[in-house]
Write a protein that holds these residues in place. Structure first.
Motif, PDB file in Angstrom:
ATOM      1  N   VAL A   1       0.853  -1.185   0.000  1.00  0.00           N
ATOM      2  CA  VAL A   1       0.000   0.000   0.000  1.00  0.00           C
ATOM      3  C   VAL A   1       0.894   1.241   0.000  1.00  0.00           C
ATOM      4  O   VAL A   1       1.860   1.311   0.759  1.00  0.00           O
ATOM      5  CB  VAL A   1      -0.888   0.044   1.268  1.00  0.00           C
ATOM      6  CG1 VAL A   1      -1.728   1.314   1.307  1.00  0.00           C
ATOM      7  CG2 VAL A   1      -1.780  -1.179   1.334  1.00  0.00           C
ATOM      8  N   ALA A   2       0.579   2.197  -0.865  1.00  0.00           N
ATOM      9  CA  ALA A   2       1.288   3.480  -0.834  1.00  0.00           C
ATOM     10  C   ALA A   2       0.271   4.547  -0.494  1.00  0.00           C
ATOM     11  O   ALA A   2      -0.878   4.487  -0.949  1.00  0.00           O
ATOM     12  CB  ALA A   2       1.926   3.759  -2.185  1.00  0.00           C
ATOM     13  N   LEU A   3       0.664   5.500   0.355  1.00  0.00           N
ATOM     14  CA  LEU A   3      -0.265   6.579   0.654  1.00  0.00           C
ATOM     15  C   LEU A   3       0.450   7.916   0.688  1.00  0.00           C
ATOM     16  O   LEU A   3       1.607   7.988   1.070  1.00  0.00           O
ATOM     17  CB  LEU A   3      -1.010   6.334   1.968  1.00  0.00           C
ATOM     18  CG  LEU A   3      -0.213   6.181   3.242  1.00  0.00           C
ATOM     19  CD1 LEU A   3      -0.732   7.125   4.298  1.00  0.00           C
ATOM     20  CD2 LEU A   3      -0.353   4.759   3.729  1.00  0.00           C
ATOM     21  N   ASP A   4      -0.266   8.915   0.227  1.00  0.00           N
ATOM     22  CA  ASP A   4       0.269  10.276   0.249  1.00  0.00           C
ATOM     23  C   ASP A   4      -0.663  11.092   1.143  1.00  0.00           C
ATOM     24  O   ASP A   4      -1.788  11.421   0.763  1.00  0.00           O
ATOM     25  CB  ASP A   4       0.288  10.837  -1.186  1.00  0.00           C
ATOM     26  CG  ASP A   4       0.881  12.239  -1.219  1.00  0.00           C
ATOM     27  OD1 ASP A   4       0.800  12.940  -0.189  1.00  0.00           O
ATOM     28  OD2 ASP A   4       1.416  12.628  -2.274  1.00  0.00           O
ATOM     29  N   ALA A   5      -0.189  11.387   2.364  1.00  0.00           N
ATOM     30  CA  ALA A   5      -1.057  12.049   3.342  1.00  0.00           C
ATOM     31  C   ALA A   5      -1.165  13.545   3.088  1.00  0.00           C
ATOM     32  O   ALA A   5      -1.931  14.230   3.747  1.00  0.00           O
ATOM     33  CB  ALA A   5      -0.558  11.777   4.756  1.00  0.00           C
ATOM     34  N   LYS A   6      -0.390  14.067   2.145  1.00  0.00           N
ATOM     35  CA  LYS A   6      -0.563  15.484   1.778  1.00  0.00           C
ATOM     36  C   LYS A   6      -1.709  15.598   0.788  1.00  0.00           C
ATOM     37  O   LYS A   6      -2.580  16.445   0.908  1.00  0.00           O
ATOM     38  CB  LYS A   6       0.729  16.050   1.173  1.00  0.00           C
ATOM     39  CG  LYS A   6       1.771  16.377   2.219  1.00  0.00           C
ATOM     40  CD  LYS A   6       2.567  17.637   1.851  1.00  0.00           C
ATOM     41  CE  LYS A   6       3.403  18.109   3.013  1.00  0.00           C
ATOM     42  NZ  LYS A   6       4.757  17.549   3.030  1.00  0.00           N
ATOM     43  N   LYS A   7      -1.703  14.691  -0.206  1.00  0.00           N
ATOM     44  CA  LYS A   7      -2.757  14.746  -1.214  1.00  0.00           C
ATOM     45  C   LYS A   7      -4.000  13.976  -0.788  1.00  0.00           C
ATOM     46  O   LYS A   7      -5.054  14.086  -1.412  1.00  0.00           O
ATOM     47  CB  LYS A   7      -2.246  14.145  -2.533  1.00  0.00           C
ATOM     48  CG  LYS A   7      -1.131  14.948  -3.160  1.00  0.00           C
ATOM     49  CD  LYS A   7      -0.822  14.425  -4.554  1.00  0.00           C
ATOM     50  CE  LYS A   7       0.345  15.183  -5.158  1.00  0.00           C
ATOM     51  NZ  LYS A   7       1.235  14.315  -5.926  1.00  0.00           N
ATOM     52  N   GLY A   8      -3.850  13.127   0.240  1.00  0.00           N
ATOM     53  CA  GLY A   8      -4.980  12.311   0.679  1.00  0.00           C
ATOM     54  C   GLY A   8      -5.315  11.193  -0.295  1.00  0.00           C
ATOM     55  O   GLY A   8      -6.478  10.909  -0.543  1.00  0.00           O
ATOM     56  N   VAL A   9      -4.268  10.545  -0.859  1.00  0.00           N
ATOM     57  CA  VAL A   9      -4.547   9.419  -1.759  1.00  0.00           C
ATOM     58  C   VAL A   9      -3.918   8.132  -1.238  1.00  0.00           C
ATOM     59  O   VAL A   9      -2.909   8.152  -0.540  1.00  0.00           O
ATOM     60  CB  VAL A   9      -4.065   9.666  -3.215  1.00  0.00           C
ATOM     61  CG1 VAL A   9      -4.812  10.806  -3.859  1.00  0.00           C
ATOM     62  CG2 VAL A   9      -2.579   9.900  -3.273  1.00  0.00           C
ATOM     63  N   VAL A  10      -4.571   7.031  -1.591  1.00  0.00           N
ATOM     64  CA  VAL A  10      -4.106   5.705  -1.174  1.00  0.00           C
ATOM     65  C   VAL A  10      -4.111   4.824  -2.414  1.00  0.00           C
ATOM     66  O   VAL A  10      -5.070   4.838  -3.182  1.00  0.00           O
ATOM     67  CB  VAL A  10      -5.067   5.093  -0.126  1.00  0.00           C
ATOM     68  CG1 VAL A  10      -4.638   3.689   0.250  1.00  0.00           C
ATOM     69  CG2 VAL A  10      -5.144   5.980   1.108  1.00  0.00           C
ATOM     70  N   GLU A  11      -3.036   4.082  -2.634  1.00  0.00           N
ATOM     71  CA  GLU A  11      -2.988   3.188  -3.786  1.00  0.00           C
ATOM     72  C   GLU A  11      -2.666   1.781  -3.310  1.00  0.00           C
ATOM     73  O   GLU A  11      -1.715   1.575  -2.559  1.00  0.00           O
ATOM     74  CB  GLU A  11      -1.911   3.694  -4.756  1.00  0.00           C
ATOM     75  CG  GLU A  11      -2.278   3.427  -6.185  1.00  0.00           C
ATOM     76  CD  GLU A  11      -1.306   4.042  -7.178  1.00  0.00           C
ATOM     77  OE1 GLU A  11      -0.690   5.086  -6.891  1.00  0.00           O
ATOM     78  OE2 GLU A  11      -1.186   3.450  -8.270  1.00  0.00           O
ATOM     79  N   ILE A  12      -3.494   0.821  -3.716  1.00  0.00           N
ATOM     80  CA  ILE A  12      -3.263  -0.574  -3.339  1.00  0.00           C
ATOM     81  C   ILE A  12      -2.494  -1.246  -4.477  1.00  0.00           C
ATOM     82  O   ILE A  12      -2.855  -1.093  -5.651  1.00  0.00           O
ATOM     83  CB  ILE A  12      -4.599  -1.337  -3.142  1.00  0.00           C
ATOM     84  CG1 ILE A  12      -5.573  -0.536  -2.267  1.00  0.00           C
ATOM     85  CG2 ILE A  12      -4.373  -2.737  -2.583  1.00  0.00           C
ATOM     86  CD1 ILE A  12      -5.202  -0.371  -0.856  1.00  0.00           C
ATOM     87  N   SER A  13      -1.488  -1.991  -4.142  1.00  0.00           N
ATOM     88  CA  SER A  13      -0.632  -2.690  -5.117  1.00  0.00           C
ATOM     89  C   SER A  13      -0.245  -1.795  -6.302  1.00  0.00           C
ATOM     90  O   SER A  13      -0.547  -2.113  -7.465  1.00  0.00           O
ATOM     91  CB  SER A  13      -1.334  -3.952  -5.648  1.00  0.00           C
ATOM     92  OG  SER A  13      -1.777  -4.745  -4.595  1.00  0.00           O
ATOM     93  N   PRO A  14       0.424  -0.685  -6.049  1.00  0.00           N
ATOM     94  CA  PRO A  14       0.828   0.189  -7.164  1.00  0.00           C
ATOM     95  C   PRO A  14       1.862  -0.514  -8.043  1.00  0.00           C
ATOM     96  O   PRO A  14       2.602  -1.374  -7.546  1.00  0.00           O
ATOM     97  CB  PRO A  14       1.466   1.393  -6.455  1.00  0.00           C
ATOM     98  CG  PRO A  14       1.811   0.922  -5.085  1.00  0.00           C
ATOM     99  CD  PRO A  14       0.908  -0.204  -4.742  1.00  0.00           C
ATOM    100  N   ASP A  15       1.913  -0.145  -9.364  1.00  0.00           N
ATOM    101  CA  ASP A  15       2.903  -0.799 -10.229  1.00  0.00           C
ATOM    102  C   ASP A  15       4.291  -0.175  -9.981  1.00  0.00           C
ATOM    103  O   ASP A  15       4.417   0.808  -9.239  1.00  0.00           O
ATOM    104  CB  ASP A  15       2.498  -0.704 -11.707  1.00  0.00           C
ATOM    105  CG  ASP A  15       2.366   0.742 -12.161  1.00  0.00           C
ATOM    106  OD1 ASP A  15       2.980   1.630 -11.537  1.00  0.00           O
ATOM    107  OD2 ASP A  15       1.628   0.989 -13.139  1.00  0.00           O
ATOM    108  N   GLU A  16       5.302  -0.761 -10.593  1.00  0.00           N
ATOM    109  CA  GLU A  16       6.690  -0.350 -10.350  1.00  0.00           C
ATOM    110  C   GLU A  16       6.901   1.150 -10.600  1.00  0.00           C
ATOM    111  O   GLU A  16       7.596   1.825  -9.853  1.00  0.00           O
ATOM    112  CB  GLU A  16       7.659  -1.163 -11.218  1.00  0.00           C
ATOM    113  CG  GLU A  16       8.454  -2.204 -10.439  1.00  0.00           C
ATOM    114  CD  GLU A  16       8.930  -1.794  -9.044  1.00  0.00           C
ATOM    115  OE1 GLU A  16       9.626  -0.759  -8.926  1.00  0.00           O
ATOM    116  OE2 GLU A  16       8.616  -2.483  -8.048  1.00  0.00           O
TER     117      GLU A  16
END
Ligand code: PEP
Ligand code: MG
Length: 570
Positions: A219-234
């Motif tokens: 999981v990747a998350l950007d707490a400034k933009k408020g986005v969450v990505e599950i299984s992001p690609d390379e």
């Protein structure tokens, strides 16, 4: 890709640890056969031991002896007569269920650790909780979450849950958590605030995320933009990694401001202070250059435990912060229980509108014993540093007058007992209800200082529940009604010659800080990690420009206009 509201702390990449169920609530039960209950505990302790031994072996192999030491410590707790021995003792003496005995003994020990302060101590609290959670899970036949690949050891867990309470988060081993994602809640929930103080990026109110994530997914998350990505690609992952590196560099550039005084171009000194929840947070405050503690959320001493914290325990906590801050001001807010911070042992009634209910000063004035205990502890600590008292949730002048009368009585009692305290201790109030703003001229005559709690002031002004993600888009610190109230409060405070600070999340908001300074606030108190950037704004900006900006913003009538204006500079 999911959207939510971020706590502004930055970016994280980690493996998901999905919490689908609420933690079990442990209740006291009388058992018929205490010997049998002790055997239940035997079995659970044995199971915990086996689990920890597996982790220990793996940690030794993969990470070396130093890192593995933590599990040696956990094993030692399982045999410690001062800990597990006491749990057996309580089962035998009181014939209660093992889960309850474990919870009570664990909390007693954690409270003792905590009250004595120190970073190492904080780790011990984490450890003991970790061990207790493991035994409890064994007692309740709950499987340990995702331990197959020793997730925590790489310190890269992203916690994903529907809803988290501060107590639930604090029960976890925070060292292992790099990010938090919740389906409900907003950025001024206390979980988001705690995460912020621990420098953990969190994105709250992420609708639908639980249905599409499982434990161990990246999981990747950007707490400034408020986005969450599950299984992001390379490619996406590389982008996140680059952003993490950039954030690190920015922090490096801000480092020189840590040791500076924040002085405006017109020579006015601004106190840039820290909000803390636990005594050990004082160390984080100092590391980040705090000019003091602008808000000690003392209610955290009352949470996640089976009984009320006694005077001695509280005194130890307040004294340790007062001493550590070495003469810098320490504003201790009397407990703000209620709202999203329940304390089961107080037997508070279940309410339909907890934020409009039995909360904070309302409880304290109703249960004077509770209030007096805390006041005695705070006053006693005032002999060891510069301590100030702050009363939360004031909505009427009578409340301030009554509270001051109780403080007067407690002082008198201490005097008679020959116990030292600061006789001139300042008593201030939080301005976090529109009623307090409208009465701020009268309140300023009775209070020694004001501190504006924007988190609640926004919710009460705009009638938007700060916990409810469905209305989160309506919750804004840029609301003109909120900014105008801040202006009025500052004006009334200064007319009476008392200082006014801001201690809600807005105090650390890069776009708003110039406006707050332009409105004339004297102190800003925030998550300690935000201090260097705010000091930079104070030191490098022009006081005149801030005033002009504030004047322009006060004339604006929509959130959009204000946001646009501040976006140009922020
Ligand atoms: C506030 O309301 O802004 C505040 C600082 O208090 P809390 O967030 O603890 O309610
Ligand atoms: Mg508040």
């Amino acid at each position: 890709m999911y959207k939510g509201a971020g706590n502004s702390i930055g970016i994280a990449i980690g493996n998901a640890l999905v919490i689908r169920e609420q933690a079990q609530e442990i209740v006291r039960k009388q058992v018929d056969d205490c010997a049998m209950e002790a055997q239940r505990l035997d079995a659970a302790v044995q199971k915990a031991k086996e689990q920890i031994e597996v982790l220990l072996e793996k940690a030794n192999e993969e990470l070396g002896e130093d890192q593995a030491l933590i599990f040696e410590t956990h094993l030692a707790y399982l045999e410690d007569p001062g800990y597990i021995g006491k749990v057996y003792g309580m089962i035998e003496e009181e014939c209660v269920n093992a889960e309850w005995a474990l919870e009570v003994v664990t909390e007693q020990l954690a409270a003792i650790f905590r009250a004595s302060g120190g970073d190492v101590i904080a780790e011990r609290v984490d450890d003991i909780r970790d061990v207790a959670r493991r035994i409890t899970n064994a007692l309740l036949n709950i499987e340990e979450p995702g331990e197959g690949n020793v997730p925590g050891l790489e310190a890269s867990i992203v916690l994903v849950a529907d809803h988290l309470l501060p107590s639930e988060l604090m029960r976890m081993d925070l060292k292992r958590i790099v990010g938090i994602v919740t389906q409900s809640g907003g950025t001024t929930t206390h979980v988001a605030i705690i995460a912020k103080s621990r420098n953990i990026p969190a994105v709250m109110g992420v609708a639908g995320v639980l249905a599409n994530v499982k434990t161990d997914d990246v999981v990747a998350l950007d707490a400034k933009k408020g986005v969450v990505e599950i299984s992001p690609d390379e490619r996406a992952l590389a982008g996140y990694r680059e952003a993490i590196a950039k954030n690190k560099k920015t922090a490096e550039l801000l480092r020189p401001y840590i040791g500076m005084d924040a002085v405006l171009s017109n020579q006015k000194r601004i106190l840039v202070e820290a909000n803390i929840a636990y005594p050990e947070d004082a160390a984080i405050a100092l590391q980040n250059g705090a000019d003091g503690v602008g808000l000690f959320r003392s209610e955290f001493l009352y949470l996640e435990r089976a009984t009320e914290p006694g005077e001695e325990e509280q005194f130890a906590a307040y004294q340790s912060v007062a001493k550590r801050m070495q003469g810098r001001p320490v504003i201790i807010r009397t407990m703000d229980i209620g709202g999203d911070k329940p304390a089961p042992y107080l037997n508070l009634p279940k309410e339909n509108n907890p934020f409009l209910g039995y909360r904070a000063i309302r409880i304290c004035l109703d249960r004077e014993e509770l209030f007096r205990n805390q006041l005695r502890a705070i006053l006693r600590a005032s002999a060891f540093g510069k301590v100030l008292i702050m009363l939360p949730m004031i909505s009427a002048l009578e409340e301030l007058i009554k509270a001051k009368a109780v403080i007067g009585k407690v002082k008198e009692q201490l005097r008679q007992e020959n116990i030292a305290f600061d006789p001139g201790i300042e008593v201030g109030i939080m301005i976090e209800t529109p009623a307090a703003v409208m009465l701020s001229d009268a309140l300023a005559a009775e209070a020694d200082f004001f501190s504006i709690g924007t988190n609640d002031l926004i919710q009460y002004t705009t009638a938007v529940d700060r916990m409810n993600e469905r209305v989160a888009h309506l919750y804004s610190p840029y609301h003109p009604a909120v900014l105008r109230q801040i202006a009025l409060t500052v004006k009334n405070a200064h007319a009476r010659g008392i200082p006014v600070g801001v201690c809600g999340e807005a105090a650390g908001d890069a776009k708003l800080v110039p406006v707050l300074l332009g409105l004339g606030v004297d102190a800003l108190s925030m998550n300690p990690h935000g201090i260097p950037a705010v000091k930079k704004t104070v030191c490098t900006g022009s006081a005149e420009a801030f005033e002009e900006l504030a004047g322009q913003v006060l004339k604006m009538t929509t959130i959009e206009q204000i946001k646009k204006k501040l976006g140009e500079i922020g």
